[in-house]
Design a protein around this motif. Structure first.
Motif, mmCIF file in Angstrom:
data_model
loop_
_atom_site.group_PDB
_atom_site.id
_atom_site.type_symbol
_atom_site.label_atom_id
_atom_site.label_comp_id
_atom_site.label_asym_id
_atom_site.label_seq_id
_atom_site.Cartn_x
_atom_site.Cartn_y
_atom_site.Cartn_z
ATOM 1 N N LYS A 179 0.009 -6.124 3.581
ATOM 2 C CA LYS A 179 -1.091 -5.919 4.525
ATOM 3 C C LYS A 179 -1.003 -6.904 5.686
ATOM 4 N N LYS A 180 -0.531 -8.111 5.402
ATOM 5 C CA LYS A 180 -0.398 -9.143 6.439
ATOM 6 C C LYS A 180 0.952 -9.067 7.149
ATOM 7 N N LYS A 181 1.643 -7.945 6.964
ATOM 8 C CA LYS A 181 2.930 -7.696 7.619
ATOM 9 C C LYS A 181 4.016 -8.679 7.182
ATOM 10 N N ARG A 182 3.941 -9.105 5.932
ATOM 11 C CA ARG A 182 4.985 -9.958 5.378
ATOM 12 C C ARG A 182 5.911 -9.109 4.517
ATOM 13 N N LYS A 183 7.158 -9.527 4.417
ATOM 14 C CA LYS A 183 8.137 -8.762 3.650
ATOM 15 C C LYS A 183 8.194 -9.261 2.207
ATOM 16 N N LEU A 184 7.966 -8.339 1.301
ATOM 17 C CA LEU A 184 8.106 -8.620 -0.129
ATOM 18 C C LEU A 184 9.446 -8.031 -0.556
ATOM 19 N N SER A 185 10.373 -8.873 -0.991
ATOM 20 C CA SER A 185 11.717 -8.386 -1.292
ATOM 21 C C SER A 185 12.305 -9.130 -2.485
ATOM 22 N N GLY A 186 13.508 -8.737 -2.859
ATOM 23 C CA GLY A 186 14.216 -9.417 -3.938
ATOM 24 C C GLY A 186 13.478 -9.337 -5.258
ATOM 25 N N LYS A 187 13.515 -10.430 -6.002
ATOM 26 C CA LYS A 187 12.892 -10.450 -7.324
ATOM 27 C C LYS A 187 11.380 -10.329 -7.230
ATOM 28 N N ARG A 188 10.791 -10.859 -6.155
ATOM 29 C CA ARG A 188 9.339 -10.717 -5.974
ATOM 30 C C ARG A 188 8.947 -9.248 -5.887
ATOM 31 N N LEU A 189 9.738 -8.479 -5.178
ATOM 32 C CA LEU A 189 9.461 -7.046 -5.057
ATOM 33 C C LEU A 189 9.671 -6.343 -6.393
ATOM 34 N N GLU A 190 10.745 -6.702 -7.069
ATOM 35 C CA GLU A 190 11.050 -6.082 -8.366
ATOM 36 C C GLU A 190 9.934 -6.335 -9.377
ATOM 37 N N THR A 191 9.461 -7.583 -9.438
ATOM 38 C CA THR A 191 8.408 -7.910 -10.402
ATOM 39 C C THR A 191 7.060 -7.330 -9.982
ATOM 40 N N ALA B 265 -0.973 -2.719 -0.611
ATOM 41 C CA ALA B 265 -0.532 -3.692 0.394
ATOM 42 C C ALA B 265 -1.274 -5.015 0.246
ATOM 43 N N GLU B 266 -2.582 -4.940 -0.043
ATOM 44 C CA GLU B 266 -3.376 -6.161 -0.232
ATOM 45 C C GLU B 266 -2.921 -6.903 -1.492
ATOM 46 N N MET C 109 -9.888 -3.750 -8.497
ATOM 47 C CA MET C 109 -8.636 -3.345 -7.882
ATOM 48 C C MET C 109 -7.605 -4.440 -8.126
ATOM 49 N N ALA C 110 -6.344 -4.106 -7.905
ATOM 50 C CA ALA C 110 -5.263 -5.046 -8.205
ATOM 51 C C ALA C 110 -5.412 -6.355 -7.435
ATOM 52 N N GLN C 111 -5.821 -6.274 -6.170
ATOM 53 C CA GLN C 111 -5.959 -7.483 -5.360
ATOM 54 C C GLN C 111 -6.962 -8.451 -5.981
ATOM 55 N N GLY C 112 -8.143 -7.939 -6.333
ATOM 56 C CA GLY C 112 -9.170 -8.794 -6.924
ATOM 57 C C GLY C 112 -8.776 -9.295 -8.299
ATOM 58 N N TRP C 113 -8.098 -8.435 -9.053
ATOM 59 C CA TRP C 113 -7.671 -8.805 -10.407
ATOM 60 C C TRP C 113 -6.671 -9.953 -10.358
ATOM 61 N N LEU C 114 -5.732 -9.869 -9.418
ATOM 62 C CA LEU C 114 -4.733 -10.928 -9.280
ATOM 63 C C LEU C 114 -5.344 -12.207 -8.718
#
Length: 288
Positions: free
Chosen positions: A176-188, A203-204, A246-251
């Protein structure tokens, strides 16, 4: 004249299992899971005097070890009793099966059997595998010896080419903040998203996931296990007129750290699960 029908029927294994913790569990756990899936009743039936529903099987642990035995030469090999107990415990805690001890054996219920064994619940794939031989070598193939010198001169001064190509083709998810989630972070994150199974605000949630410090394999497994439990109890929460997180609040609230999670099973009984202690114990058993 058409081909004869294949005897014995069939069962379905979803490819998404590769995103499940069981995919990285010891081989005996994976084989016993496959056994439960294969041996579960396709329809209600009677077995040794017990009424076994669709998605259930009735066995002793000794039966399972015998059915999964194999031979090395003339020597018969079997899993030991400890293997069976560890596997069943791991599958219960991963919310893949439920077990009830009965006189003469164990009633095993494969959870969500109807959903995963219904072909209509699967997306169609139009992918076609092309196994033909190509004339030109692919980019990742080593350069033939007689061409190495020429290739070296050609790429002189372009030492960053491979890095740039790899970087530009890297898979990522834009938060949502236009950051790239990639690699192991994306996989997990994808692993968590599948387990949480409440597809609102991805996205949030990705932004929060990106901000979790020290995301170790152990922590990922804890979050994954808690997310699956959250997904199981969500329908009951909604039926009571309550709004699930929602996932955002849960995390953000770090709900995976809750010590006790109560699950209501189909038979209405309450099971108290000590999430953290069980997860740590399961990890120890997986490493054993």
């Amino acid at each position: 004249m058409g081909e004869p029908k294949i005897l014995g029927g069939f069962y379905i294994k979803a490819r998404k299992i590769k995103n499940s913790p069981i995919h990285r569990m010891p081989p005996y756990v994976r084989e016993i899971w496959d056994y439960c899936l294969r041996e579960a009743n396709h329809s209600d039936a009677s077995y040794h005097g017990f009424f076994i529903k669709r998605g259930q099987l009735f066995r002793t642990y000794k039966d399972i070890r015998e059915d999964l035995s194999w031979y090395i030469g003339y020597r018969k090999m079997k899993y030991n009793e400890n293997h069976t107990k560890k596997a069943m415990k791991a599958l219960r805690e991963a919310l893949m099966i439920d077990t009830t001890k009965e006189l003469g054996g164990v009633l095993i219920t494969v959870l969500n059997y109807d959903y995963y064994q219904n072909p209509e619940n699967y997306e169609r794939t139009d992918e076609i595998t092309d196994e033909s031989t190509t004339i030109e070598p692919s980019k990742n193939h080593p350069i033939p010896a007689n061409n190495k010198k020429k290739e070296k001169n050609k790429n002189k001064g372009n030492t960053n080419t491979a890095f740039l190509n790899a970087e530009s083709s890297e898979e990522f998810y834009l938060t949502k903040k236009k950051r790239k989630l990639s690699g192991k972070r994306l996989e997990t994150f994808n692993l968590f998203w599948e387990a949480f199974d409440y597809r609102i605000g991805k996205a949030e949630a990705a932004d929060v996931w990106l901000d979790i410090p020290l995301l170790t394999d152990k922590l990922v497994f804890e979050i994954y296990s808690a997310a699956k439990k959250e997904a199981v109890k969500r329908p009951e929460l909604i039926s009571q007129g309550k709004t699930p997180k929602m996932a955002q609040g849960w995390l953000t609230a770090r709900r995976w750290e809750d010590e006790i999670t109560h699950l209501k099973t189909d038979d209405g009984s309450q099971k108290a699960l000590a999430l953290r202690s069980q997860t740590e114990q399961l990890l120890k058993e997986m490493e054993a």
